[in-house]
Design a protein around this motif. Structure first.
Motif, PDB file in Angstrom:
ATOM      1  N   SER A 114     -16.170  78.759  88.202  1.00 45.09           N
ATOM      2  CA  SER A 114     -14.975  78.286  87.307  1.00 45.09           C
ATOM      3  C   SER A 114     -14.257  79.476  86.623  1.00 45.09           C
ATOM      4  O   SER A 114     -15.031  80.069  85.804  1.00 45.09           O
ATOM      5  CB  SER A 114     -15.677  77.186  86.397  1.00 45.09           C
ATOM      6  OG  SER A 114     -16.119  76.205  86.994  1.00 45.09           O
ATOM      7  N   VAL A 115     -13.064  79.841  86.854  1.00 46.02           N
ATOM      8  CA  VAL A 115     -12.396  80.771  86.215  1.00 46.02           C
ATOM      9  C   VAL A 115     -11.182  80.250  85.154  1.00 46.02           C
ATOM     10  O   VAL A 115     -10.497  79.549  85.636  1.00 46.02           O
ATOM     11  CB  VAL A 115     -11.709  81.747  87.503  1.00 46.02           C
ATOM     12  CG1 VAL A 115     -11.127  82.886  86.776  1.00 46.02           C
ATOM     13  CG2 VAL A 115     -12.699  82.289  88.243  1.00 46.02           C
ATOM     14  N   LYS A 116     -11.158  81.108  84.068  1.00 48.25           N
ATOM     15  CA  LYS A 116     -10.218  80.710  83.270  1.00 48.25           C
ATOM     16  C   LYS A 116      -9.897  82.014  82.545  1.00 48.25           C
ATOM     17  O   LYS A 116     -10.489  82.963  82.514  1.00 48.25           O
ATOM     18  CB  LYS A 116     -10.751  79.749  82.117  1.00 48.25           C
ATOM     19  CG  LYS A 116     -11.834  80.090  81.145  1.00 48.25           C
ATOM     20  CD  LYS A 116     -12.112  79.295  80.131  1.00 48.25           C
ATOM     21  CE  LYS A 116     -13.202  79.527  79.172  1.00 48.25           C
ATOM     22  NZ  LYS A 116     -13.682  78.737  78.157  1.00 48.25           N
ATOM     23  N   ILE A 117      -8.718  81.953  81.540  1.00 56.19           N
ATOM     24  CA  ILE A 117      -8.328  83.015  80.900  1.00 56.19           C
ATOM     25  C   ILE A 117      -8.195  82.501  79.419  1.00 56.19           C
ATOM     26  O   ILE A 117      -7.932  81.410  79.005  1.00 56.19           O
ATOM     27  CB  ILE A 117      -6.933  83.681  81.479  1.00 56.19           C
ATOM     28  CG1 ILE A 117      -5.920  82.616  81.448  1.00 56.19           C
ATOM     29  CG2 ILE A 117      -7.302  84.322  82.760  1.00 56.19           C
ATOM     30  CD1 ILE A 117      -4.614  83.020  81.954  1.00 56.19           C
ATOM     31  N   VAL A 118      -8.454  83.527  78.641  1.00 59.47           N
ATOM     32  CA  VAL A 118      -8.308  83.406  76.879  1.00 59.47           C
ATOM     33  C   VAL A 118      -7.443  84.307  76.275  1.00 59.47           C
ATOM     34  O   VAL A 118      -7.639  85.523  76.770  1.00 59.47           O
ATOM     35  CB  VAL A 118      -9.652  83.415  76.339  1.00 59.47           C
ATOM     36  CG1 VAL A 118      -9.715  83.179  74.907  1.00 59.47           C
ATOM     37  CG2 VAL A 118     -10.557  82.248  76.905  1.00 59.47           C
ATOM     38  N   SER A 119      -6.410  83.556  75.292  1.00 65.28           N
ATOM     39  CA  SER A 119      -5.678  84.763  74.881  1.00 65.28           C
ATOM     40  C   SER A 119      -6.445  84.869  73.229  1.00 65.28           C
ATOM     41  O   SER A 119      -6.941  84.402  72.720  1.00 65.28           O
ATOM     42  CB  SER A 119      -4.473  83.789  74.399  1.00 65.28           C
ATOM     43  OG  SER A 119      -3.404  84.575  73.457  1.00 65.28           O
ATOM     44  N   SER A 120      -5.980  86.123  73.010  1.00 64.96           N
ATOM     45  CA  SER A 120      -6.447  86.777  71.738  1.00 64.96           C
ATOM     46  C   SER A 120      -5.582  86.298  70.614  1.00 64.96           C
ATOM     47  O   SER A 120      -5.914  86.583  69.399  1.00 64.96           O
ATOM     48  CB  SER A 120      -6.534  88.427  71.727  1.00 64.96           C
ATOM     49  OG  SER A 120      -5.068  89.010  72.067  1.00 64.96           O
ATOM     50  N   ASP A 121      -4.360  86.093  70.859  1.00 62.55           N
ATOM     51  CA  ASP A 121      -3.374  85.456  69.868  1.00 62.55           C
ATOM     52  C   ASP A 121      -2.475  84.423  70.536  1.00 62.55           C
ATOM     53  O   ASP A 121      -1.642  84.916  71.050  1.00 62.55           O
ATOM     54  CB  ASP A 121      -2.837  86.538  69.168  1.00 62.55           C
ATOM     55  CG  ASP A 121      -1.893  86.295  68.056  1.00 62.55           C
ATOM     56  OD1 ASP A 121      -1.762  84.926  67.828  1.00 62.55           O
ATOM     57  OD2 ASP A 121      -1.398  86.910  67.161  1.00 62.55           O
ATOM     58  N   SER A 122      -2.540  83.145  70.251  1.00 63.11           N
ATOM     59  CA  SER A 122      -1.969  82.046  70.781  1.00 63.11           C
ATOM     60  C   SER A 122      -0.730  81.950  70.451  1.00 63.11           C
ATOM     61  O   SER A 122       0.135  81.420  70.964  1.00 63.11           O
ATOM     62  CB  SER A 122      -2.811  80.818  70.957  1.00 63.11           C
ATOM     63  OG  SER A 122      -2.797  80.461  69.409  1.00 63.11           O
ATOM     64  N   THR A 123      -0.317  82.690  69.232  1.00 61.45           N
ATOM     65  CA  THR A 123       1.072  82.596  68.832  1.00 61.45           C
ATOM     66  C   THR A 123       1.852  83.758  69.505  1.00 61.45           C
ATOM     67  O   THR A 123       3.059  83.620  69.236  1.00 61.45           O
ATOM     68  CB  THR A 123       1.171  83.109  67.268  1.00 61.45           C
ATOM     69  OG1 THR A 123       0.515  84.492  66.955  1.00 61.45           O
ATOM     70  CG2 THR A 123       0.262  82.084  66.229  1.00 61.45           C
ATOM     71  N   VAL A 124       1.286  84.618  70.227  1.00 62.12           N
ATOM     72  CA  VAL A 124       1.752  85.624  71.015  1.00 62.12           C
ATOM     73  C   VAL A 124       2.000  85.077  72.444  1.00 62.12           C
ATOM     74  O   VAL A 124       3.081  85.170  73.207  1.00 62.12           O
ATOM     75  CB  VAL A 124       1.490  86.940  70.829  1.00 62.12           C
ATOM     76  CG1 VAL A 124       2.049  88.043  71.749  1.00 62.12           C
ATOM     77  CG2 VAL A 124       1.651  87.342  69.387  1.00 62.12           C
ATOM     78  N   LEU A 125       0.492  84.916  73.053  1.00 64.61           N
ATOM     79  CA  LEU A 125       0.416  84.548  74.424  1.00 64.61           C
ATOM     80  C   LEU A 125      -0.176  83.118  74.517  1.00 64.61           C
ATOM     81  O   LEU A 125      -0.999  82.916  73.976  1.00 64.61           O
ATOM     82  CB  LEU A 125      -0.376  85.696  75.101  1.00 64.61           C
ATOM     83  CG  LEU A 125       0.094  87.114  75.008  1.00 64.61           C
ATOM     84  CD1 LEU A 125      -0.909  87.776  75.730  1.00 64.61           C
ATOM     85  CD2 LEU A 125       1.330  87.288  75.949  1.00 64.61           C
ATOM     86  N   THR A 126       0.130  82.315  75.425  1.00 58.41           N
ATOM     87  CA  THR A 126      -0.268  81.358  75.928  1.00 58.41           C
ATOM     88  C   THR A 126      -1.065  81.375  77.349  1.00 58.41           C
ATOM     89  O   THR A 126      -0.478  81.871  78.067  1.00 58.41           O
ATOM     90  CB  THR A 126       0.769  79.971  75.949  1.00 58.41           C
ATOM     91  OG1 THR A 126       1.497  79.930  74.697  1.00 58.41           O
ATOM     92  CG2 THR A 126       0.182  78.777  76.392  1.00 58.41           C
TER      93      THR A 126
END
Length: 766
Positions: A500-512
């Protein structure tokens, strides 16, 4: 070479077949001639079948052709069926018939050599000893069959045809009139012929007598030799045949009716006698066998002896394919194969074996050996994905009648690279040749992630590509995934093991962070995921954040495998474009690139997009550039704020100077864009330097000449003074001598300088 041998069994078989033919066809075969008969076409749905017989040199109508032949010489007849008004999938069976008058002959239809011709409109055509069975693929068809036979006695050989059903059409016929040969035949030919044979093998050849001779002299020159039987055959009219050696020649004679002593005197051969010999050579080269009758002209058999064909690695091939479709396409190139360690039929390797003439070479043994991961099976089964490999080493055995082999590769549940070595044993040479090595990468469980950034500056509130096409197949920014993630195993090889592969943003106010899915397109690879990354709405230009890919191998319970973080930046719309060249200075004719940079109203790089960067008026150059037309308002990919225009060349001009490229950008402000670069011409600079050096050398030569002239004047004055002062003659003379030496030295230097000047001037002119 040998006459056609028709056994009694074949004769009876043919007669039995004839009894089954329609009575009207059988009754038409009169002894001593042939006539056109009606034929019954087995066309189940109707239609017509018109049959014709022809042969080289035949004359007459299509239903009653005639042609001549010579006893002992093969002749080929062509039977053509012309079908009209039928339907596809219909069928017909035609039976050729032989009649005529040829007493003592053993020729039968079943004994003839048959072959399919260039037929059209048929899906199958099967020729047996007594019939031609065809299945149609169209309403109209042309079915061609050839029959080759050798008349063994003089007489009439009449061929016609009948069919096995009840629809009447038109039959064809041809009458072959065979006359006795008066001249000798060698390998069935009355003229000189040739053959190519393999050294080290005895090969049978036949020499048939002609009725115009009673004695033949047979000689062999060149390499090899001829082996004769112990006695001449007592056939035909030979009453006392003789075969004797006379050194370099062999004499074959017909005997006298009354005395063996009269051999070759008065009684000719009947023309049916055949002398069977064998030829042999242990070395390559040319052998010429000459047969000369006492009346007929000499004929020759020229034999080219050569070594037996052997395997040619240069003309043989081995290609590895990863799927049945790929194998069916039979591209002359290898597939790159990466698959799970447990895959059955992971790849097929197709081996084609040829000799030095680039034609199929049979009888070899192909062996496949795998080192590292994987298993192999070598055989002649061509179908992909049906053979599970079972061993590290596998052999095809001797490929009798075949020059193809197939290596089937499967996983052995170990991750790593499998190297398959393919070797071929050639029984002719006794050598084993390594033909090729191929590799298959077997992958294990996912143990690592590698993130590849495809887009760099994102639009706040924008949307990037959400499809499954690989970034390798993308041609626009709109079809390029923002981020590609590759799953790898412990060996660093790309892995398609379950994860299972996913991605995580360090700052959701900048990157979704969006979803990740397996890529699936022409150039996608195993373990490749497309991940969606978007700029968050209202994020300010210039803001940055990171995206980290994570993987789980326990169904998504825990994500413990992570990639290095990737940084993205937020950018706005294009507000201004600037250009620059990829170098500050260009030599004449060298490649030149124009780099365009797009920024937003805040002075930050504009977001990645497909956009025109210049107005509809192309950029202009102060000096004409080579290569492509300068860019205008064509839409291009803008990635990380830039696009590089390639395909230009610095102008080829004399001398150095400055290049200026200018124009207007595509924004509503129509901003001016401009870039400058220096141009140099090394050849012009070198020429100017050489000219300066030549001028300096000329000045030096002139100065030296002036000095020499002054020295000469001084010498003249000194001489005059010596003459006036007799009492000082000795001293003056010594002074003159010394001065003369100085003059000589100066003149030598002038000459050397002049020669140097000449060389410099020549180089400058060149």
């Amino acid at each position: 070479m040998l006459p056609i041998d028709f056994s009694e069994r074949k004769i009876m078989s043919t007669k039995t077949a004839f009894k089954r033919v329609a009575l009207v066809a059988a009754a038409a075969l009169a002894i001593g001639g042939v006539s056109a008969v009606t034929a019954n076409a087995a066309l189940t749905s109707g239609g017509t079948n018109v049959v014709t017989w022809t042969a080289p040199g035949s004359i007459g109508t299509s239903s009653a052709a005639t042609v001549g032949a010579v006893v002992g010489t093969p002749i080929t007849l062509t039977m053509t069926q012309t079908i009209a008004g039928a339907v596809a999938a219909d069928s017909t069976t035609l039976i050729p018939l032989l009649g005529g008058s040829h007493t003592g002959s053993t020729v039968t239809v079943a004994g003839a050599t048959t072959a399919n011709g260039a037929s059209t409109g048929v899906s199958s055509q099967v020729v047996t000893a007594g019939s031609v069975a065809s299945t149609l693929s169209a309403a109209a068809a042309t079915i061609i069959t050839t029959y080759t036979f050798t008349p063994d006695v003089a007489g009439i050989y009449s061929f016609t045809d009948a069919t096995a059903a009840n629809q009447v059409t038109t039959a064809g016929a041809i009458t072959v009139t065979a006359t006795q040969n008066t001249t000798p035949l060698v390998t069935g030919s009355s003229s000189s012929s040739s053959a190519s044979l393999v050294t080290g093998n005895y090969t049978a050849e036949n020499i048939q007598a002609g009725s115009g001779d009673n004695i033949y002299t047979i000689t062999s020159t060149g390499v090899g030799g001829v082996n004769y039987p112990a006695a001449a055959p007592a056939t035909g009219s030979s009453t006392n045949p003789a075969l004797s050696s006379t050194g370099s020649s062999e004499i074959w004679s017909n005997g006298s009716a009354t005395s063996a002593a009269a051999t070759g005197t008065g009684i000719n051969f009947a023309g049916t006698e055949v002398l069977g010999v064998s030829v042999y050579s242990s070395v390559a080269g040319t052998q010429t066998v000459t047969i000369k009758g006492n009346v007929s002209a000499a004929i020759t058999l020229t034999i080219t002896w050569g070594a037996a064909p052997s395997l040619s690695a240069a003309y043989s091939t081995a290609y590895i394919y990863k799927s049945a479709a790929s194998q069916a396409a039979a591209a002359a190139a290898d597939d790159s194969v990466t698959t799970d360690k447990a895959t059955v039929n992971a790849a097929d390797i197709v081996v084609t074996l040829n000799n030095g003439s680039a034609t199929g070479y049979n009888g070899t043994t192909v062996t496949a050996t795998v080192s590292g991961s994987g298993l192999v099976t070598a055989n002649t089964t061509s179908t992909f994905a049906t053979v599970a490999s079972t061993a590290k080493v596998s052999s095809t055995g001797v490929l009798t009648g075949a020059h193809f082999a197939y290596i089937h590769v499967s996983g052995d549940n170990t991750a790593g690279t499998g190297t398959i070595t393919i070797s071929v044993y050639d029984p002719t040479t006794g050598l084993t040749t390594t033909l090729a090595t191929k590799t298959v990468t077997f992958t294990g469980s996912v143990a690592g992630l590698k993130a590849q950034q495809n887009q760099f500056v994102l639009k706040a509130g924008g949307s990037t590509y959400t499809g499954v096409a690989s970034a390798s197949d993308a041609t626009t920014v709109a079809t390029t995934p923002a981020l590609t993630v590759f799953a790898t195993d412990a060996n660093g090889n790309k892995s398609n093991a379950s994860a299972s592969v996913k991605i995580v943003s360090s700052d959701s106010t900048v990157l979704t962070a969006g979803p990740c899915q397996l890529a699936n397109s022409a150039d996608s690879v195993v373990g490749e995921y497309n991940c969606v990354v978007n700029g968050t709405a209202l994020a300010a230009s210039g803001k940055t954040a990171t995206i980290t890919a994570e993987a789980s191998t326990d169904g998504g319970t825990t994500f413990t495998i992570m990639s290095a973080p990737i940084t993205f930046t937020i950018g706005g719309s294009i507000a201004v474009v600037s250009i620059a060249t990829d170098a500050a200075t260009y030599v004449a004719g060298s490649p030149l690139q124009i780099i365009a940079t797009a920024k937003d109203s805040a002075g930050n790089l504009a977001y990645d997009q497909d956009s025109a960067l210049f107005s509809s008026t192309p950029l202009v150059s102060s000096t004409v550039l080579g290569g492509l037309t300068l860019p205008s308002n064509a839409v291009v990919e803008v990635v990380n704020g830039t696009h590089t225009f390639k395909g230009f060349y610095a102008p080829v001009t004399s001398g150095s100077g400055t290049l200026t490229i200018s124009g207007t950008d595509s924004t509503s402000a129509a901003n001016a864009v401009s870039a400058t670069a220096a141009l140099t011409d090394p050849s012009s600079d070198a020429s100017n330097a050489a000219t300066d050096a030549a001028n300096e050398a000329t000045d030096a030569a002139n100065a030296a000449t002036d000095a020499a002239n002054a020295a000469a004047d001084s010498a003249d004055a000194a001489t005059q003074a010596a003459q006036d002062a007799g009492d000082k003659a000795d001293a003056a003379l010594a002074a003159v001598t010394a001065l003369s030496q100085q003059v000589t030295t100066v003149l030598a230097k002038v000459a050397a300088l002049s020669a140097l000047l000449v060389r410099i001037i020549k180089k400058v002119k060149a």
